[in-house]
Design a protein around this motif. Structure first.
Motif, PDB file in Angstrom:
ATOM      1  N   PRO A 244      87.595  -8.559  48.495  1.00 49.62           N
ATOM      2  CA  PRO A 244      86.159  -8.851  48.552  1.00 49.62           C
ATOM      3  C   PRO A 244      85.416  -8.408  47.289  1.00 49.62           C
ATOM      4  N   CYS A 245      84.495  -9.245  46.887  1.00 53.69           N
ATOM      5  CA  CYS A 245      83.612  -8.936  45.765  1.00 53.69           C
ATOM      6  C   CYS A 245      82.547  -7.934  46.223  1.00 53.69           C
ATOM      7  N   ARG A 246      82.243  -6.941  45.391  1.00 52.05           N
ATOM      8  CA  ARG A 246      81.262  -5.912  45.777  1.00 52.05           C
ATOM      9  C   ARG A 246      79.886  -6.507  46.038  1.00 52.05           C
ATOM     10  N   ALA A 247      79.502  -7.476  45.231  1.00 51.77           N
ATOM     11  CA  ALA A 247      78.169  -8.060  45.374  1.00 51.77           C
ATOM     12  C   ALA A 247      78.122  -9.151  46.437  1.00 51.77           C
ATOM     13  N   LYS A 248      79.282  -9.629  46.897  1.00 50.06           N
ATOM     14  CA  LYS A 248      79.354 -10.715  47.872  1.00 50.06           C
ATOM     15  C   LYS A 248      80.642 -10.541  48.663  1.00 50.06           C
ATOM     16  N   PRO A 249      80.616  -9.708  49.728  1.00 46.73           N
ATOM     17  CA  PRO A 249      81.857  -9.330  50.414  1.00 46.73           C
ATOM     18  C   PRO A 249      82.633 -10.476  51.049  1.00 46.73           C
ATOM     19  N   ASN A 250      82.002 -11.621  51.276  1.00 52.81           N
ATOM     20  CA  ASN A 250      82.760 -12.740  51.850  1.00 52.81           C
ATOM     21  C   ASN A 250      83.306 -13.678  50.778  1.00 52.81           C
ATOM     22  N   TYR A 251      83.399 -13.146  49.550  1.00 52.70           N
ATOM     23  CA  TYR A 251      83.915 -13.936  48.426  1.00 52.70           C
ATOM     24  C   TYR A 251      84.868 -13.079  47.627  1.00 52.70           C
ATOM     25  N   GLY A 252      85.993 -13.667  47.222  1.00 54.26           N
ATOM     26  CA  GLY A 252      86.956 -12.960  46.388  1.00 54.26           C
ATOM     27  C   GLY A 252      86.929 -13.511  44.975  1.00 54.26           C
ATOM     28  N   LEU A 253      88.090 -13.764  44.405  1.00 56.09           N
ATOM     29  CA  LEU A 253      88.156 -14.405  43.097  1.00 56.09           C
ATOM     30  C   LEU A 253      88.153 -15.920  43.302  1.00 56.09           C
ATOM     31  N   SER A 254      86.965 -16.446  43.539  1.00 54.01           N
ATOM     32  CA  SER A 254      86.744 -17.882  43.746  1.00 54.01           C
ATOM     33  C   SER A 254      87.363 -18.397  45.049  1.00 54.01           C
ATOM     34  N   TRP A 255      87.617 -17.510  45.997  1.00 52.75           N
ATOM     35  CA  TRP A 255      88.044 -17.882  47.349  1.00 52.75           C
ATOM     36  C   TRP A 255      87.052 -17.281  48.344  1.00 52.75           C
ATOM     37  N   TRP A 256      86.764 -18.034  49.404  1.00 52.96           N
ATOM     38  CA  TRP A 256      85.905 -17.539  50.477  1.00 52.96           C
ATOM     39  C   TRP A 256      86.739 -16.756  51.493  1.00 52.96           C
ATOM     40  N   LEU A 257      86.175 -15.660  51.990  1.00 53.00           N
ATOM     41  CA  LEU A 257      86.859 -14.768  52.927  1.00 53.00           C
ATOM     42  C   LEU A 257      86.063 -14.712  54.230  1.00 53.00           C
ATOM     43  N   ASN A 258      86.737 -14.925  55.343  1.00 57.34           N
ATOM     44  CA  ASN A 258      86.039 -14.987  56.627  1.00 57.34           C
ATOM     45  C   ASN A 258      86.082 -13.668  57.400  1.00 57.34           C
ATOM     46  N   ASP A 259      86.338 -12.566  56.684  1.00 54.77           N
ATOM     47  CA  ASP A 259      86.506 -11.265  57.340  1.00 54.77           C
ATOM     48  C   ASP A 259      85.365 -10.915  58.295  1.00 54.77           C
ATOM     49  N   ASP A 260      84.135 -11.194  57.894  1.00 57.29           N
ATOM     50  CA  ASP A 260      82.987 -10.860  58.743  1.00 57.29           C
ATOM     51  C   ASP A 260      82.445 -12.094  59.467  1.00 57.29           C
ATOM     52  N   ARG A 261      83.200 -13.179  59.422  1.00 57.60           N
ATOM     53  CA  ARG A 261      82.878 -14.432  60.108  1.00 57.60           C
ATOM     54  C   ARG A 261      81.524 -14.998  59.682  1.00 57.60           C
ATOM     55  N   THR A 262      81.180 -14.821  58.425  1.00 56.02           N
ATOM     56  CA  THR A 262      79.948 -15.422  57.919  1.00 56.02           C
ATOM     57  C   THR A 262      80.196 -16.762  57.241  1.00 56.02           C
ATOM     58  N   VAL A 263      81.439 -17.065  56.905  1.00 55.45           N
ATOM     59  CA  VAL A 263      81.754 -18.344  56.280  1.00 55.45           C
ATOM     60  C   VAL A 263      81.901 -19.421  57.350  1.00 55.45           C
ATOM     61  N   TRP A 264      82.764 -19.155  58.342  1.00 57.66           N
ATOM     62  CA  TRP A 264      82.952 -20.034  59.502  1.00 57.66           C
ATOM     63  C   TRP A 264      82.925 -19.140  60.743  1.00 57.66           C
ATOM     64  N   PRO A 265      81.773 -18.961  61.390  1.00 58.28           N
ATOM     65  CA  PRO A 265      81.628 -18.009  62.496  1.00 58.28           C
ATOM     66  C   PRO A 265      82.584 -18.237  63.662  1.00 58.28           C
ATOM     67  N   GLN A 266      82.969 -19.478  63.939  1.00 59.75           N
ATOM     68  CA  GLN A 266      83.836 -19.751  65.081  1.00 59.75           C
ATOM     69  C   GLN A 266      85.319 -19.675  64.742  1.00 59.75           C
ATOM     70  N   ALA A 267      85.634 -19.485  63.469  1.00 53.04           N
ATOM     71  CA  ALA A 267      87.031 -19.445  63.038  1.00 53.04           C
ATOM     72  C   ALA A 267      87.515 -17.996  62.943  1.00 53.04           C
ATOM     73  N   PRO A 268      88.836 -17.767  62.928  1.00 53.83           N
ATOM     74  CA  PRO A 268      89.353 -16.395  62.856  1.00 53.83           C
ATOM     75  C   PRO A 268      88.918 -15.667  61.586  1.00 53.83           C
ATOM     76  N   ARG A 269      88.730 -14.376  61.718  1.00 54.19           N
ATOM     77  CA  ARG A 269      88.323 -13.576  60.577  1.00 54.19           C
ATOM     78  C   ARG A 269      89.464 -13.384  59.571  1.00 54.19           C
ATOM     79  N   THR A 270      90.677 -13.786  59.950  1.00 50.38           N
ATOM     80  CA  THR A 270      91.838 -13.647  59.064  1.00 50.38           C
ATOM     81  C   THR A 270      91.977 -14.796  58.081  1.00 50.38           C
TER      82      THR A 270
END
Length: 322
Positions: A244-270
Motif C-alpha cells: 500500500p502507498c502511504r498517501a493512498k492505502p488502496n493503491y500500490g505501484l500502479s495496482w489497486w488493492l481491495n484490502d479495505d474494500r474501498t475499490v470494490w466493496p462487494q468483492a473480497p479484500r484479498t
C-alpha cells in the motif's frame, strides 16, 4: 472510440486526441482458477484498448528495470536518467516509487498535455497542489506518461520491446497485443529517436490486448512472478506492486488493492486489480483463491467479482497450489 472518448473520458480542455484509437467490439472476458480457464464470454482473444489498466502493465516493465538493477525504488529518478523534467528542486526529490504510485506531484507539460488538464486529478485525487513528492496522490495520465518516458530512457529501448522480450514471450502471450504512444512522443536515446508509449487512453494510445493475454499477466503476478518454473519477474517486485502507498492505502505501484474494500466493496479484500475506464476494463487477481478474472466492456463488474469469488473458497494455508 473517438466519440466515446469525447463523451466519457476526454478532459474538459486539451481534448485533441494525439494517439491511435481502436473501436470497441463489445463484452468479453475470462475466469481462470489454478491456471485453468473455467469460463469465457465474447471472444477473449479479441484485442481491445486497455485504458488505465495499461498503468499496471507499465509497472511490470518497471520491474524489469528493478530486477536488472537499473533503478532503486526509493532513489531519485534524476540519479538514473538525465531528463529536464527532473532538473529542478522538485524534480530532484521525485523517486521511482513516487512515479509508480502516483505521488510525484510533478507539474508540467509533456507531449503538449499539461498535468492540470487531466480532470481525474480533481475527481479522484488527494494531492496537495505543489506539495512535496510522496505526500499527495493523484490519478494523472500526464504523470504516468512521464513514468513511461523515464523508463524508456533508463532501459534505453522502447517499452513494448522490453515487455515482449522479457514478459509476454515468456508467458506464451499471443502476438495480437500492441502498445501505443502519442504521435509526437519521442525521446533521443544515444542518437536514436525512440517512441514513448502512453500509460492510459485519455488522448489515445495505451495498451491494446485481449482478455486471455491479460489473464496470463494476472497469472504471472499470482504466481509471484514465475511461469512454468521460470522466474520472469522477481517475487520481491510483485510484493512491491501490492504494497500500500502511504498517501493512498488502496493503491500500490500502479495496482489497486481491495484490502479495505474501498475499490470494490462487494468483492473480497484479498483482491488486487488493474482497472481502466471506471472498471469497464478489469484484470482481477485474488491470490487467496488462486483466481484471475478479466472483464472487457463489463456492465456489472462488481457483481461478477462478488458472485464468482463467492463460488470459490479461499485456499487453505496448508493446501498445495498446483
Amino acid at each position: 472510440m473517438a466519440s466515446y472518448l469525447a463523451a466519457q473520458v476526454s478532459d474538459a480542455s486539451h481534448r485533441e486526441v494525439v494517439g491511435p484509437l481502436l473501436d470497441g467490439q463489445g463484452p468479453s472476458g475470462v475466469v481462470v482458477r489454478r491456471g485453468t480457464v473455467l469460463a469465457s464470454w465474447g471472444d477473449p482473444t479479441r484485442t481491445e484498448m486497455a485504458f488505465s489498466a495499461t498503468k499496471s502493465v507499465l509497472s511490470l516493465v518497471g520491474g524489469v528495470a528493478f530486477d536488472d538493477a537499473r533503478l532503486r525504488l526509493d532513489e531519485p529518478v534524476a540519479e538514473s536518467v538525465d531528463l529536464p523534467q527532473f532538473g529542478d528542486s522538485h524534480g530532484h526529490a521525485i523517486t521511482w516509487r513516487h512515479l509508480l504510485d502516483q505521488t510525484s506531484q510533478w507539474e508540467g507539460e509533456l507531449w503538449g498535455k499539461p498535468t492540470w488538464a487531466d480532470a481525474q486529478s480533481t475527481r479522484e485525487g488527494t494531492e496537495s497542489a505543489g506539495g512535496p513528492p510522496g505526500q499527495g496522490w493523484a490519478y494523472n495520465d500526464v504523470r504516468v506518461n512521464l513514468t513511461a518516458l523515464a523508463l524508456t530512457v533508463v532501459l534505453g529501448r522502447s517499452l513494448p520491446e522490453v515487455l515482449r522480450e522479457r514478459v509476454m514471450t515468456a508467458i506464451g502471450a499471443s502476438g495480437g497485443w500492441s502498445w501505443h504512444g502519442y504521435q509526437n512522443a519521442l525521446v533521443d536515446v544515444d542518437g536514436t529517436q525512440v517512441p514513448v508509449v502512453s500509460g492510459g487512453a485519455h488522448w489515445g494510445g495505451g495498451l491494446w490486448i485481449g482478455a486471455l493475454d491479460l489473464a496470463r499477466i494476472g497469472h504471472l503476478c499470482l504466481r509471484g512472478g514465475t511461469w512454468a518454473g521460470r522466474q520472469v519477474l522477481s517475487r520481491r517486485w510483485i510484493e512491491e506492486l501490492w504494497t500500500p502507498c502511504r498517501a493512498k492505502p488502496n493503491y500500490g505501484l500502479s495496482w489497486w488493492l481491495n484490502d479495505d474494500r474501498t475499490v470494490w466493496p462487494q468483492a473480497p479484500r484479498t483482491g488486487r486489480c488493474a482497472r481502466g475506464n471506471g472498471g469497464n476494463h478489469l484484470l482481477w487477481v485474488d491470490p487467496a483463491r488462486d483466481l484471475v478474472i478479466v472483464s472487457r466492456w463489463g456492465a456489472d463488474v462488481e457483481r461478477l467479482l462478488a458472485e464468482v469469488s463467492g463460488a470459490v473458497s479461499p485456499e487453505s494455508p496448508m493446501s498445495p497450489v498446483v
